[in-house]
Design an enzyme around this catalytic site. Structure first.
Site: not given
Length: 706
Positions: A427, A449-452, A456, A496
């Protein structure tokens, strides 16, 4: 001869011949001595005047001059350089004058790099005939990713023969050996070899990482560590001896230029200066260590080599005297220069965007209804078709999958895997590389890919992307469109389902967009791409396909390909009944994303009593509209999916309350998720944590009843 000089493409040009292995000639030795003596003279002047010069923290090149000067002399105007904070000898060798550096040292108005906003030795330089130096932060090792992104952009642009691209350009990334322990340096190395990028990693190793000695922070130096990256060429050089190091470093840059491939040069250097003017060497280094390093001072060694080349002692003494005089004059002139206009403190957060008005057709005749995910896909496809400098990358967006939400389906097949491609699980690289891409003229669209999983990348987002336009006086805004699926629905679970907008909105220098329907998705995506600043698009995955009950209106007629929604303009998604408004029986809900649909559902049960404002953009925010509508209604709710405590919603409520206090019939109400660390996976537990229609209705009735 002035110390600063104009560069030409032939200056110290690396040519693919055996001459790269020859020792430097007489004139090169004298030029190198000029830069080295100048750097030393400046360092001594700063020390002699530390009451003034140490007002702002600075570091100097003492001991590190050899690799810096060779690299600076070898760079060509088409190249890009990412020096680190003690590389003033490199900057001198590139042609930057002592006065320019001192204007920055003293934070003067005429500082050509930051106008008094940033540290000494932090150039942001774009001038004809010189290598380009994009802005970079002080965070050690962080420049490795933007620099590698710049090389990545050069590789891409040359692959499509983009106008202005130069297939012989290289990027120089200068790092201290201690910084190579940073994980983000590893991400940079990985991408450099994976994509075979034209970059030189120049590693200066003095054995120290501030007060930590090498045996405390590493088991292997950068040269040994780099052996694990297959395809990364390596060289070693003696940083105490210009004559010995010259052919090695020069050949390394020639290797990257001719082969368009990465190479690392590890150079052992003595450490003769302070870590910075604020962290002095005598505080943590013993006299024996200092003495050992002083024995390897490259300056007297180079002086001896210049004498051996045929110059006389008298010539050298006169040469040194002229340099000392010029350095003193540069300092005197810089000291007498004007301080910055205080108004500049508030300038250059963002570069102006061309997308300032709504254009195109939102609902053209004959258009079909589409889902939000398809609106995003079509917008990116249209951008790629119209803009050859655009490219799209991230995790799993390549041809096999086309995104975990199919938001990139078919794109790699249509545009090629050089343009739409998967990245490693990196990331930080995905986000940080866009700074370098932008600097060289590529225009990246990237996806987390996901906000969570954004965390990084936040280091790069904060340190490199957000500050670049501001600290470079607007010379290096970063055009970066970062897509991030966000939000919760249907048991997505704790990793997610997160909402991150409040964290993002504390970062100045970035824009945050949050569409709630297909038309806005497409129009905002186009505006975000055209914006020369970093833009994060938060895309609620529960709205992508309108699978969540009550979100069918997220599907809209597809706008035409020219449709643009300017950032910072909210939309009234539902108006209240005028008679109800006249009676004082209404309220306004300010929301975004999934909150729009909770609000619209509530409005069906409170007929005519609600106005719903869809923010669409969280920064910049349509504040004037919000103030106007809150004053009109006298009652307001701010609805968010995020945990409410300490959130953007609460902050916005506080600001509006101050401005609208005399017009309010009740305190501004805020509704959001419960203050828990994550969204639980069980769907019933998820409902307990998140806002729901029932919760919103209860709060609205309380607000309306006053």
């Amino acid at each position: 001869m002035p110390i600063g000089r104009k560069r030409t493409k032939d200056t110290m040009a690396d040519k693919p011949s055996s001459k790269n292995n020859q020792a430097p000639g007489k004139e090169i030795l004298l030029s190198a001595y000029k830069y080295m003596y100048t750097a030393a003279s400046m360092a001594q002047l700063f020390e002699d005047n530390k009451a003034i010069c140490a007002r702002y923290v600075h570091a100097t090149a003492r001991g590190h001059e050899v690799p810096q000067i060779i690299a600076g002399m070898a760079l060509q105007p088409q190249d890009y350089a990412y020096p680190y904070y003690r590389d003033d000898a490199m900057l001198l060798a590139m042609g930057i004058s002592p006065k320019e550096l001192m204007l920055q040292l003293l934070a003067k108005a005429d500082d050509p790099f930051g106008g008094g906003k940033t540290y000494y030795g932090h150039p942001s330089y774009r001038r004809e005939g010189f290598p380009t130096i994009p802005h970079q932060s002080s965070a050690t090792g962080m420049q490795a990713i933007p620099a590698t992104g710049a090389a990545h952009g050069l590789r891409y642009l040359s692959s499509i023969s983009h106008p202005g691209s130069d297939q012989k350009a290289v990027v120089l990334c200068s790092l201290g050996d201690g910084s190579v322990t940073e994980g983000e340096v590893s991400e940079a190395f990985q991408m450099a070899v994976l994509k075979r990028l034209p970059i030189v990693y120049l590693i200066q190793d003095n054995g120290w990482s501030i007060s930590a000695y090498h045996d405390e922070f590493r088991k292997s130096d950068a040269y040994e560590y780099a052996s694990g990256f297959k395809g990364l060429e390596r060289r070693k050089a003696n940083g105490t001896d210009f004559v010995k190091a010259y052919p090695i470093i020069k050949e390394a840059i020639a290797y990257a230029r001719e082969n368009q491939a990465p190479i690392l040069v590890h150079v052992k250097c003595p450490f003769l200066g302070h870590h910075t003017s604020g962290v002095r060497k005598e505080w943590y280094r013993g006299s024996e260590n200092l003495s050992d390093h002083l024995k390897n001072d490259p300056l007297p060694k180079l002086r001896h080599q210049v004498l051996a080349a045929g110059f006389t002692e008298a010539q050298i003494v006169k040469f040194e005297s002229l340099i000392d005089t010029e350095v003193q004059k540069a300092y005197d002139d810089a000291l007498a220069s004007a301080d910055p206009d205080l108004a500049t403190a508030l300038t250059n957060e963002f570069a102006p965007t061309p997308a300032t008005t709504e254009v195109g057709e939102r609902a053209p005749a004959g258009a079909e209804k589409i889902m939000m995910v398809d609106a995003a896909l079509h917008a990116v496809e249209e951008i790629l078709n119209a803009n050859p400098e655009a490219l799209f990358y991230g995790q799993d967006v390549g041809g096999r999958l086309g995104g975990v939400f199919r938001e990139a389906a078919t794109l790699a097949g249509k545009f090629g895997d050089h343009r739409v491609f998967n990245t490693p699980i990196q990331e930080a690289y995905i986000v940080g590389s866009t700074a370098g891409m932008s600097a060289v003229g590529a225009k990246p669209i990237v996806e987390i890919q996901f906000a969570d999983y954004v965390w990084p990348a936040v280091n790069q987002l904060v340190s490199e992307l957000s500050k670049s336009c501001y600290l470079s006086k607007g010379k290096f805004p970063i055009q970066s469109l970062i897509r991030i699926p966000t939000g919760a629905y249907g048991g997505g679970g704790p990793y997610h389902s997160g909402s991150i907008e409040s964290t993002l909105l504390t970062i100045r220098g970035i824009k945050v967009v949050y569409p709630s329907n297909a038309a806005d998705m497409k129009g905002l995506m186009k505006a975000a791409y055209l914006d020369p600043n970093p833009v994060i698009m938060l895309e609620h995955k529960g709205l992508y396909w309108s699978k969540v009950p009550g979100t069918e209106e997220a599907k809209t007629l597809e706008p035409d390909q020219d449709y643009i929604v300017p950032l910072g303009k909210a939309r009234i998604a539902l108006a209240a009944d005028q008679d109800m408004l006249d009676e004082g029986a209404t309220a306004v809900i300010i929301t975004y994303g999934m909150g729009v649909y909770w609000s619209l559902a509530a409005a069906k049960q409170l007929t005519g009593r609600l106005e719903v404002i869809d923010l669409r953009t969280l920064n910049p925010i349509d504040y004037d509209l919000l103030v106007e509508r809150v004053k009109v209604h006298g009652k307001a709710m701010i609805l968010t999916e995020e945990p409410l405590l300490n959130s953007f919603a609460e902050s916005l409520a506080g600001r509006l309350s101050q401005v609208c206090f005399r017009d309010l019939d009740a305190p501004i109400m805020t509704i959001g998720a419960e203050a828990v660390p994550a969204i639980p996976i069980h769907v019933e537990l998820e409902k307990v944590v998140l806002p729901t229609l029932d919760k919103v209705l209860v709060a609205l009735k309380r607000l309306l009843e006053g």
